[in-house]
Enzyme design. Structure first.
Site, PDB file in Angstrom:
ATOM      1  N   ASP A 183       0.849  -1.188   0.000  1.00 31.64           N
ATOM      2  CA  ASP A 183       0.000   0.000   0.000  1.00 31.64           C
ATOM      3  C   ASP A 183       0.892   1.247   0.000  1.00 31.64           C
ATOM      4  O   ASP A 183       1.877   1.315   0.741  1.00 31.64           O
ATOM      5  CB  ASP A 183      -0.896  -0.011   1.257  1.00 31.64           C
ATOM      6  CG  ASP A 183      -1.946   1.077   1.207  1.00 31.64           C
ATOM      7  OD1 ASP A 183      -2.915   0.929   0.448  1.00 31.64           O
ATOM      8  OD2 ASP A 183      -1.784   2.089   1.928  1.00 31.64           O
ATOM      9  N   ASN A 191      -2.210  12.864  -3.461  1.00 28.33           N
ATOM     10  CA  ASN A 191      -3.120  13.397  -4.490  1.00 28.33           C
ATOM     11  C   ASN A 191      -3.577  14.807  -4.155  1.00 28.33           C
ATOM     12  O   ASN A 191      -3.631  15.677  -5.020  1.00 28.33           O
ATOM     13  CB  ASN A 191      -4.349  12.485  -4.629  1.00 28.33           C
ATOM     14  CG  ASN A 191      -4.121  11.399  -5.664  1.00 28.33           C
ATOM     15  OD1 ASN A 191      -3.345  11.569  -6.597  1.00 28.33           O
ATOM     16  ND2 ASN A 191      -4.800  10.282  -5.494  1.00 28.33           N
ATOM     17  N   HIS A 196      -4.039  14.869  -9.160  1.00 26.13           N
ATOM     18  CA  HIS A 196      -4.302  13.486  -9.578  1.00 26.13           C
ATOM     19  C   HIS A 196      -3.377  13.014 -10.685  1.00 26.13           C
ATOM     20  O   HIS A 196      -3.039  11.835 -10.773  1.00 26.13           O
ATOM     21  CB  HIS A 196      -5.769  13.318  -9.987  1.00 26.13           C
ATOM     22  CG  HIS A 196      -6.684  13.295  -8.810  1.00 26.13           C
ATOM     23  ND1 HIS A 196      -6.927  12.148  -8.084  1.00 26.13           N
ATOM     24  CD2 HIS A 196      -7.372  14.288  -8.189  1.00 26.13           C
ATOM     25  CE1 HIS A 196      -7.739  12.432  -7.077  1.00 26.13           C
ATOM     26  NE2 HIS A 196      -8.028  13.732  -7.121  1.00 26.13           N
ATOM     27  N   ASP A 200      -1.236   9.689 -10.544  1.00 24.98           N
ATOM     28  CA  ASP A 200      -1.146   8.618 -11.546  1.00 24.98           C
ATOM     29  C   ASP A 200       0.315   8.286 -11.845  1.00 24.98           C
ATOM     30  O   ASP A 200       0.700   7.121 -11.929  1.00 24.98           O
ATOM     31  CB  ASP A 200      -1.840   9.038 -12.848  1.00 24.98           C
ATOM     32  CG  ASP A 200      -3.367   8.994 -12.718  1.00 24.98           C
ATOM     33  OD1 ASP A 200      -3.848   8.504 -11.668  1.00 24.98           O
ATOM     34  OD2 ASP A 200      -4.051   9.440 -13.652  1.00 24.98           O
ATOM     35  N   GLU A 227      -4.551   2.313  -4.556  1.00 24.47           N
ATOM     36  CA  GLU A 227      -3.101   2.453  -4.397  1.00 24.47           C
ATOM     37  C   GLU A 227      -2.524   1.196  -3.750  1.00 24.47           C
ATOM     38  O   GLU A 227      -1.501   1.245  -3.099  1.00 24.47           O
ATOM     39  CB  GLU A 227      -2.767   3.711  -3.583  1.00 24.47           C
ATOM     40  CG  GLU A 227      -3.123   3.658  -2.107  1.00 24.47           C
ATOM     41  CD  GLU A 227      -4.523   4.185  -1.790  1.00 24.47           C
ATOM     42  OE1 GLU A 227      -5.404   4.147  -2.683  1.00 24.47           O
ATOM     43  OE2 GLU A 227      -4.732   4.611  -0.638  1.00 24.47           O
TER      44      GLU A 227
END
Ligand code: MG
Length: 313
Positions: A183, A191, A196, A200, A227
């Protein structure tokens, strides 16, 4: 080079495999000459041999004679379609002009096309080209349906399939199976802080770092959730899995992706839960998943950016 062949080289990185099954050597010779430059050609002179070659070579297309002495082409086709490992191989029947009923029967059995003896080279070439192109497109579509669009690693569906397959494989081989769940720490904050698009990019970089840590072809990393990533390590016992997890932790840290909103370190880090089991019929894959999940949860509770191990998973 033929266009269709270029596509194969580009997308599959190999030549298509073509099986020619006919009990008349003269037909095999004619077809072999037609395709030897563009395909890896396999040959069978009986129905039984055709099935055997299909199972070992997994051809991309079969040219299958209808009338053969032992198993006729229809029976060969029926058996190939009934076996999940060979059912996807397209079949073109080779018939004679006086066998019109055979065409109906062949279509009902799942053949994709026909060529009629005597062999017309132009027609035969065109049909083979068409069906090899369709086969390639189908293969690519199937492969892309199992990949995560953002990161390019396996998606959740592929993970579920691999997990079941690895579980069964490890039972047969009497081998351990390990699972690492990963994780990204404080990813929501990442973010919020960087946007965002950067998020990514971060996931892509993490996925690549995890993949590069795995060295054996049957180890897989999948995007498990937003994630979260999951790594399946067949034939790997707990110590080996822990050392892979430690390498993953270091690899992501070494990316040095700035993350000033993280409460652990000023760059992107990951938490990892590791579990291992000797799969057996009275155990379930879900138990291993739960153990790895709990180990991950404990890693977060203990302060993140670390590997935590489940015992007795
Ligand atoms: Mg024949």
């Amino acid at each position: 080079m033929d266009d269709f062949l270029h596509g194969w080289q580009l997308h599959a990185n190999r030549r298509p495999k073509l099986l020619i099954a006919d009990d008349q050597p003269v037909i095999i010779r004619v077809l072999f000459e037609l395709f030897r430059e563009s395909c890896d050609v396999f040959m069978a002179t009986s129905g039984a041999q055709a099935i055997q070659v299909c199972q070992t070579e997994m051809p991309d297309l079969i040219l299958l004679d209808v009338v053969m002495d032992d198993l006729d082409g229809h029976e060969v086709c029926r058996r190939l379609k009934a076996d999940p490992t060979t059912s996807g191989v397209p079949v073109i029947f080779i018939t004679s002009q006086d066998q019109e009923d055979d065409e109906v029967k062949g279509l009902e059995l799942g053949a994709v096309d026909f060529i009629v003896k005597p062999i017309n080279p132009v027609v035969t070439r065109a049909r083979v080209r068409t069906h090899l192109t369709l086969k390639l497109q189908g293969d690519l579509l199937r492969a892309s349906a199992l990949l995560d669009g953002l990161t390019g690693v396996a998606n959740r569906r592929k993970f579920d399939e691999d997990f079941q397959a690895d579980w069964r494989h490890c039972i047969r081989e009497n081998a351990p199976l390990s699972l690492v769940i990963v994780d990204v720490d404080y990813f929501k904050r990442y973010n919020d802080r960087y946007g965002h698009q950067a998020g990514d990019g971060c996931l892509k970089a993490v996925a690549r770092a995890l993949s590069e840590t795995l060295r054996r072809p049957y180890d897989t990393v999948a995007r498990y959730g937003g994630e979260e990533f999951a790594c399946l390590l067949p034939k790997t016992a707990l110590p080996g899995a822990v050392s892979i997890a430690e390498r993953m932790l270091a690899a992501v840290r070494a990316l040095s992706i700035e993350h000033v909103a993280s409460a652990v370190e000023p760059w992107v880090t990951i938490s990892l839960g590791v579990a291992s089991v000797a799969p057996a019929r009275d155990l379930s894959p879900a138990g291993l998943l739960r153990a790895a999940d709990e180990a991950l949860y404990a890693a977060k509770l203990a302060g993140r950016a670390r590997v935590n191990v489940a015992f007795g998973g």
